[in-house]
Design a protein around this motif. Structure first.
Motif, PDB file in Angstrom:
ATOM      1  N   ALA A   7       0.834  -1.209   0.000  1.00 55.39           N
ATOM      2  CA  ALA A   7       0.000   0.000   0.000  1.00 55.39           C
ATOM      3  C   ALA A   7       0.866   1.254   0.000  1.00 55.39           C
ATOM      4  CB  ALA A   7      -0.943  -0.007   1.204  1.00 55.39           C
ATOM      5  N   VAL A   8       1.918   1.245   0.808  1.00 52.58           N
ATOM      6  CA  VAL A   8       2.814   2.406   0.871  1.00 52.58           C
ATOM      7  C   VAL A   8       3.487   2.621  -0.479  1.00 52.58           C
ATOM      8  CG1 VAL A   8       4.953   3.279   1.899  1.00 52.58           C
ATOM      9  CG2 VAL A   8       3.170   2.294   3.356  1.00 52.58           C
ATOM     10  N   LEU A   9       3.940   1.548  -1.113  1.00 50.75           N
ATOM     11  CA  LEU A   9       4.574   1.690  -2.427  1.00 50.75           C
ATOM     12  C   LEU A   9       3.587   2.159  -3.485  1.00 50.75           C
ATOM     13  CD1 LEU A   9       6.986  -1.364  -2.735  1.00 50.75           C
ATOM     14  CD2 LEU A   9       7.584   1.055  -2.576  1.00 50.75           C
ATOM     15  N   ARG A  10       2.457   1.498  -3.566  1.00 51.79           N
ATOM     16  CA  ARG A  10       1.472   1.848  -4.598  1.00 51.79           C
ATOM     17  C   ARG A  10       0.970   3.277  -4.461  1.00 51.79           C
ATOM     18  NH1 ARG A  10      -2.596  -3.384  -5.077  1.00 51.79           N
ATOM     19  NH2 ARG A  10      -0.953  -4.937  -5.338  1.00 51.79           N
ATOM     20  N   GLY A  11       0.703   3.691  -3.248  1.00 55.16           N
ATOM     21  CA  GLY A  11       0.180   5.036  -3.043  1.00 55.16           C
ATOM     22  C   GLY A  11       1.252   6.081  -2.869  1.00 55.16           C
ATOM     23  N   GLY A  12       2.369   5.682  -2.265  1.00 54.89           N
ATOM     24  CA  GLY A  12       3.415   6.645  -1.935  1.00 54.89           C
ATOM     25  C   GLY A  12       4.193   7.169  -3.120  1.00 54.89           C
ATOM     26  N   ILE A  13       4.500   6.304  -4.059  1.00 54.47           N
ATOM     27  CA  ILE A  13       5.307   6.734  -5.206  1.00 54.47           C
ATOM     28  C   ILE A  13       4.594   7.823  -6.010  1.00 54.47           C
ATOM     29  CG2 ILE A  13       6.314   5.989  -7.407  1.00 54.47           C
ATOM     30  CD1 ILE A  13       7.058   3.338  -5.944  1.00 54.47           C
ATOM     31  N   PRO A  14       3.349   7.605  -6.457  1.00 53.48           N
ATOM     32  CA  PRO A  14       2.691   8.696  -7.191  1.00 53.48           C
ATOM     33  C   PRO A  14       2.426   9.915  -6.314  1.00 53.48           C
ATOM     34  CG  PRO A  14       1.200   6.830  -6.924  1.00 53.48           C
ATOM     35  CD  PRO A  14       2.530   6.396  -6.431  1.00 53.48           C
ATOM     36  N   LEU A  15       2.187   9.693  -5.018  1.00 43.86           N
ATOM     37  CA  LEU A  15       1.960  10.817  -4.109  1.00 43.86           C
ATOM     38  C   LEU A  15       3.197  11.703  -4.036  1.00 43.86           C
ATOM     39  CD1 LEU A  15       0.159  12.267  -2.052  1.00 43.86           C
ATOM     40  CD2 LEU A  15       1.101  10.746  -0.300  1.00 43.86           C
ATOM     41  N   VAL A  16       4.357  11.100  -3.910  1.00 42.89           N
ATOM     42  CA  VAL A  16       5.605  11.874  -3.827  1.00 42.89           C
ATOM     43  C   VAL A  16       5.874  12.605  -5.142  1.00 42.89           C
ATOM     44  CG1 VAL A  16       8.120  11.655  -3.642  1.00 42.89           C
ATOM     45  CG2 VAL A  16       6.632  10.472  -2.004  1.00 42.89           C
ATOM     46  N   ILE A  17       5.720  11.898  -6.252  1.00 38.76           N
ATOM     47  CA  ILE A  17       5.997  12.512  -7.565  1.00 38.76           C
ATOM     48  C   ILE A  17       5.042  13.679  -7.834  1.00 38.76           C
ATOM     49  CG2 ILE A  17       5.918  12.128 -10.065  1.00 38.76           C
ATOM     50  CD1 ILE A  17       6.915   9.236  -9.437  1.00 38.76           C
ATOM     51  N   MET A  18       3.755  13.433  -7.632  1.00 35.27           N
ATOM     52  CA  MET A  18       2.771  14.482  -7.929  1.00 35.27           C
ATOM     53  C   MET A  18       2.853  15.629  -6.927  1.00 35.27           C
ATOM     54  SD  MET A  18      -0.481  12.184  -9.176  1.00 35.27           S
ATOM     55  CE  MET A  18      -1.511  13.594  -9.549  1.00 35.27           C
ATOM     56  N   THR A  37      -3.222  19.959  -8.243  1.00 38.55           N
ATOM     57  CA  THR A  37      -2.308  18.823  -8.397  1.00 38.55           C
ATOM     58  C   THR A  37      -2.081  18.128  -7.067  1.00 38.55           C
ATOM     59  OG1 THR A  37      -1.232  19.901 -10.265  1.00 38.55           O
ATOM     60  CG2 THR A  37      -0.008  18.135  -9.202  1.00 38.55           C
ATOM     61  N   LEU A  38      -1.982  18.900  -5.997  1.00 40.88           N
ATOM     62  CA  LEU A  38      -1.806  18.307  -4.670  1.00 40.88           C
ATOM     63  C   LEU A  38      -3.015  17.447  -4.307  1.00 40.88           C
ATOM     64  CD1 LEU A  38      -0.240  17.932  -2.065  1.00 40.88           C
ATOM     65  CD2 LEU A  38      -1.320  20.032  -1.220  1.00 40.88           C
ATOM     66  N   PHE A  39      -4.218  17.951  -4.543  1.00 44.12           N
ATOM     67  CA  PHE A  39      -5.405  17.153  -4.225  1.00 44.12           C
ATOM     68  C   PHE A  39      -5.519  15.943  -5.141  1.00 44.12           C
ATOM     69  CE2 PHE A  39      -6.674  20.686  -1.578  1.00 44.12           C
ATOM     70  CZ  PHE A  39      -7.241  20.016  -0.502  1.00 44.12           C
ATOM     71  N   ALA A  40      -5.141  16.077  -6.397  1.00 40.58           N
ATOM     72  CA  ALA A  40      -5.124  14.917  -7.296  1.00 40.58           C
ATOM     73  C   ALA A  40      -4.130  13.877  -6.782  1.00 40.58           C
ATOM     74  CB  ALA A  40      -4.773  15.353  -8.718  1.00 40.58           C
ATOM     75  N   ALA A  41      -2.976  14.337  -6.287  1.00 38.75           N
ATOM     76  CA  ALA A  41      -1.972  13.429  -5.731  1.00 38.75           C
ATOM     77  C   ALA A  41      -2.535  12.676  -4.533  1.00 38.75           C
ATOM     78  CB  ALA A  41      -0.718  14.209  -5.327  1.00 38.75           C
ATOM     79  N   LEU A  42      -3.235  13.391  -3.673  1.00 37.81           N
ATOM     80  CA  LEU A  42      -3.819  12.757  -2.488  1.00 37.81           C
ATOM     81  C   LEU A  42      -4.870  11.717  -2.877  1.00 37.81           C
ATOM     82  CD1 LEU A  42      -4.129  15.924  -0.225  1.00 37.81           C
ATOM     83  CD2 LEU A  42      -2.578  13.981   0.121  1.00 37.81           C
ATOM     84  N   VAL A  43      -5.769  12.080  -3.781  1.00 36.65           N
ATOM     85  CA  VAL A  43      -6.814  11.149  -4.210  1.00 36.65           C
ATOM     86  C   VAL A  43      -6.187   9.943  -4.890  1.00 36.65           C
ATOM     87  CG1 VAL A  43      -8.752  10.839  -5.813  1.00 36.65           C
ATOM     88  CG2 VAL A  43      -8.632  12.888  -4.377  1.00 36.65           C
TER      89      VAL A  43
END
Length: 134
Positions: A7-18, A37-43
């Motif tokens: 879960a951390v990998l799947r969600g964290g990688i795009p979250l950090v990049i975005m 973009t920040l809210f898109a990253a969170l979602v």
């Protein structure tokens, strides 16, 4: 790897990049785009992280769906309300957000079910049959 790590990998990688893109937009004076973009990253991060729920093989699809939906209600739905993407002045506005959330969720769930529950198994079965010598 355990589900929490996935879960951390799947969600964290795009979250950090975005989030990095969001910071860059803010730095360039594009506050509205940076916020969006920040809210898109969170979602996106939450949705991808929660996708590990469908990897719990001992759960039925119904249980996976209910748990995933519950996670989306307590994470994504509030993000939609505070993101600034939708007006929130009236009760109708709020019902429109909930309706959009439900409709998009249903469409995405159905698409994922068709792809991963119907098409992929069919292609895998066909591929397995084609490899067996006759």
């Amino acid at each position: 790897m355990k589900l929490w790590g996935q879960a951390v990998l799947r969600g964290g990688i795009p979250l950090v990049i975005m989030s990095g893109i969001s910071v860059a937009l803010y730095a360039q004076g594009e506050a509205k785009d940076g916020r969006g973009t920040l809210f898109a990253a969170l979602v996106f991060g939450v949705v991808l992280a929660a996708s590990v729920i469908y990897d719990v093989e001992r759960w039925t699809l119904a249980r996976q769906t209910v748990v995933h939906f519950a996670v989306m209600i307590v994470t994504v739905l509030p993000l939609l309300f505070v993101s600034g993407w939708f007006p929130t002045r009236t009760a109708v506005d709020c019902f429109a957000i909930v309706g959009t959330f439900l409709l998009v969720g249903l469409v995405l769930w159905t698409a994922a079910f068709v792809v991963f529950g119907v098409l992929v198994p069919r292609f895998q079965a066909r591929s397995t049959r084609d490899r067996v010598p006759h």
